[in-house]
Design a protein around this motif. Structure first.
Motif, PDB file in Angstrom:
ATOM      1  N   LYS A 111       0.915  -1.177   0.089  1.00  0.00           N
ATOM      2  CA  LYS A 111       0.022   0.249   0.125  1.00  0.00           C
ATOM      3  C   LYS A 111       0.700   1.218   0.080  1.00  0.00           C
ATOM      4  O   LYS A 111       0.457   2.030  -0.531  1.00  0.00           O
ATOM      5  CB  LYS A 111      -0.810   0.030   1.155  1.00  0.00           C
ATOM      6  CG  LYS A 111      -2.054  -1.155   1.091  1.00  0.00           C
ATOM      7  CD  LYS A 111      -3.039  -0.548   0.020  1.00  0.00           C
ATOM      8  CE  LYS A 111      -4.287  -1.173   0.262  1.00  0.00           C
ATOM      9  NZ  LYS A 111      -5.093  -1.066  -0.981  1.00  0.00           N
ATOM     10  N   GLU A 112       2.042   1.125   0.699  1.00  0.00           N
ATOM     11  CA  GLU A 112       2.836   2.497   0.793  1.00  0.00           C
ATOM     12  C   GLU A 112       4.379   2.008   0.778  1.00  0.00           C
ATOM     13  O   GLU A 112       4.615   0.964   1.228  1.00  0.00           O
ATOM     14  CB  GLU A 112       2.525   3.165   2.102  1.00  0.00           C
ATOM     15  CG  GLU A 112       1.130   3.716   2.345  1.00  0.00           C
ATOM     16  CD  GLU A 112       1.071   4.202   3.638  1.00  0.00           C
ATOM     17  OE1 GLU A 112       2.068   4.935   4.185  1.00  0.00           O
ATOM     18  OE2 GLU A 112      -0.199   4.090   4.178  1.00  0.00           O
ATOM     19  N   ILE A 113       5.263   2.635   0.247  1.00  0.00           N
ATOM     20  CA  ILE A 113       6.514   2.511   0.385  1.00  0.00           C
ATOM     21  C   ILE A 113       7.112   3.854   0.764  1.00  0.00           C
ATOM     22  O   ILE A 113       7.211   4.718   0.159  1.00  0.00           O
ATOM     23  CB  ILE A 113       7.015   2.229  -1.139  1.00  0.00           C
ATOM     24  CG1 ILE A 113       6.457   0.898  -1.602  1.00  0.00           C
ATOM     25  CG2 ILE A 113       8.642   2.185  -1.308  1.00  0.00           C
ATOM     26  CD1 ILE A 113       6.921   0.385  -2.948  1.00  0.00           C
ATOM     27  N   HIS A 114       8.052   3.717   1.541  1.00  0.00           N
ATOM     28  CA  HIS A 114       8.773   5.036   2.219  1.00  0.00           C
ATOM     29  C   HIS A 114      10.170   4.713   2.353  1.00  0.00           C
ATOM     30  O   HIS A 114      10.774   4.073   3.072  1.00  0.00           O
ATOM     31  CB  HIS A 114       8.250   4.989   3.920  1.00  0.00           C
ATOM     32  CG  HIS A 114       6.887   5.471   3.823  1.00  0.00           C
ATOM     33  ND1 HIS A 114       6.380   6.468   3.511  1.00  0.00           N
ATOM     34  CD2 HIS A 114       5.947   4.565   4.324  1.00  0.00           C
ATOM     35  CE1 HIS A 114       4.900   6.464   3.919  1.00  0.00           C
ATOM     36  NE2 HIS A 114       4.642   5.301   4.477  1.00  0.00           N
ATOM     37  N   VAL A 115      10.765   5.144   1.146  1.00  0.00           N
ATOM     38  CA  VAL A 115      12.209   4.980   0.922  1.00  0.00           C
ATOM     39  C   VAL A 115      13.124   5.428   1.954  1.00  0.00           C
ATOM     40  O   VAL A 115      14.018   4.932   2.418  1.00  0.00           O
ATOM     41  CB  VAL A 115      12.563   5.491  -0.668  1.00  0.00           C
ATOM     42  CG1 VAL A 115      14.152   5.288  -0.768  1.00  0.00           C
ATOM     43  CG2 VAL A 115      11.730   4.728  -1.622  1.00  0.00           C
ATOM     44  N   HIS A 116      12.701   6.684   2.520  1.00  0.00           N
ATOM     45  CA  HIS A 116      13.750   7.361   3.290  1.00  0.00           C
ATOM     46  C   HIS A 116      13.917   6.849   4.808  1.00  0.00           C
ATOM     47  O   HIS A 116      14.715   6.513   5.301  1.00  0.00           O
ATOM     48  CB  HIS A 116      13.153   8.655   3.599  1.00  0.00           C
ATOM     49  CG  HIS A 116      11.842   8.790   4.155  1.00  0.00           C
ATOM     50  ND1 HIS A 116      10.806   8.687   3.530  1.00  0.00           N
ATOM     51  CD2 HIS A 116      11.465   9.030   5.246  1.00  0.00           C
ATOM     52  CE1 HIS A 116       9.338   8.727   4.315  1.00  0.00           C
ATOM     53  NE2 HIS A 116      10.046   8.851   5.534  1.00  0.00           N
ATOM     54  N   SER A 117      12.736   5.973   5.003  1.00  0.00           N
ATOM     55  CA  SER A 117      12.781   4.918   6.125  1.00  0.00           C
ATOM     56  C   SER A 117      13.000   3.604   5.852  1.00  0.00           C
ATOM     57  O   SER A 117      12.832   2.932   6.973  1.00  0.00           O
ATOM     58  CB  SER A 117      11.605   5.209   7.151  1.00  0.00           C
ATOM     59  OG  SER A 117      10.353   4.904   6.294  1.00  0.00           O
TER      60      SER A 117
END
Length: 149
Positions: A111-117
């Motif tokens: 559903k979501e991808i948070h590259v920075h974390s």
């Protein structure tokens, strides 16, 4: 290494995409329930005793919710994102019970991808043979990180 074989690392965050799906199907057998009960020492009769369960609102033995959770976390560890991933947080509901011998379809969706974390949010829904939701949840997962990244 497992038995002398090096395991392949799962997919890194750069190799995942929002909307990506995985489907697995599991049939809940007596041997699986007995193994779970033996490992956890959970002796709730609602999970295994037909005569006890017949006197409850469930009418027959139900599958322990934590066993269903184990199937989900195993699929995350093996497939999406795969080996080397770490489960950081989970939120689950079990609207209705699963019963012995059920065939359960689990659908995972990124559903979501948070590259920075380095975090991926995965929604999981599991349905029984009657297409009823038996598990609904959200998992926050850290995909494997490669050292030279």
């Amino acid at each position: 290494m497992i038995l002398g074989k090096t395991r392949k690392v799962g997919r890194t965050i750069e190799n995942l995409s929002v909307g990506e799906k995985l489907m697995i199907t599991e049939k809940i057998e007596d041997k699986d329930l007995l193994l779970y009960l033996g490992l956890t020492n959970d002796n709730n009769p609602i999970y295994i005793q037909h005569d006890f369960a017949s006197k409850t609102v469930y009418e027959k033995p139900i599958v322990p919710p934590i066993m269903l959770t184990g199937i989900i976390t195993s699929a995350i560890s093996k497939h999406l994102p795969g080996p080397g991933s770490y489960l950081m947080k989970q939120t689950l509901s079990f609207p209705i019970p699963a019963y012995h011998y059920s065939v359960i379809e689990f659908i995972f969706e990124v559903k979501e991808i948070h590259v920075h974390s380095n975090e991926v949010v995965i929604h999981v829904a599991a349905k029984n043979e009657d297409n009823q939701i038996i598990v609904d949840g959200i998992f926050h997962v850290t995909p494997p990180l490669l050292e030279n990244r």
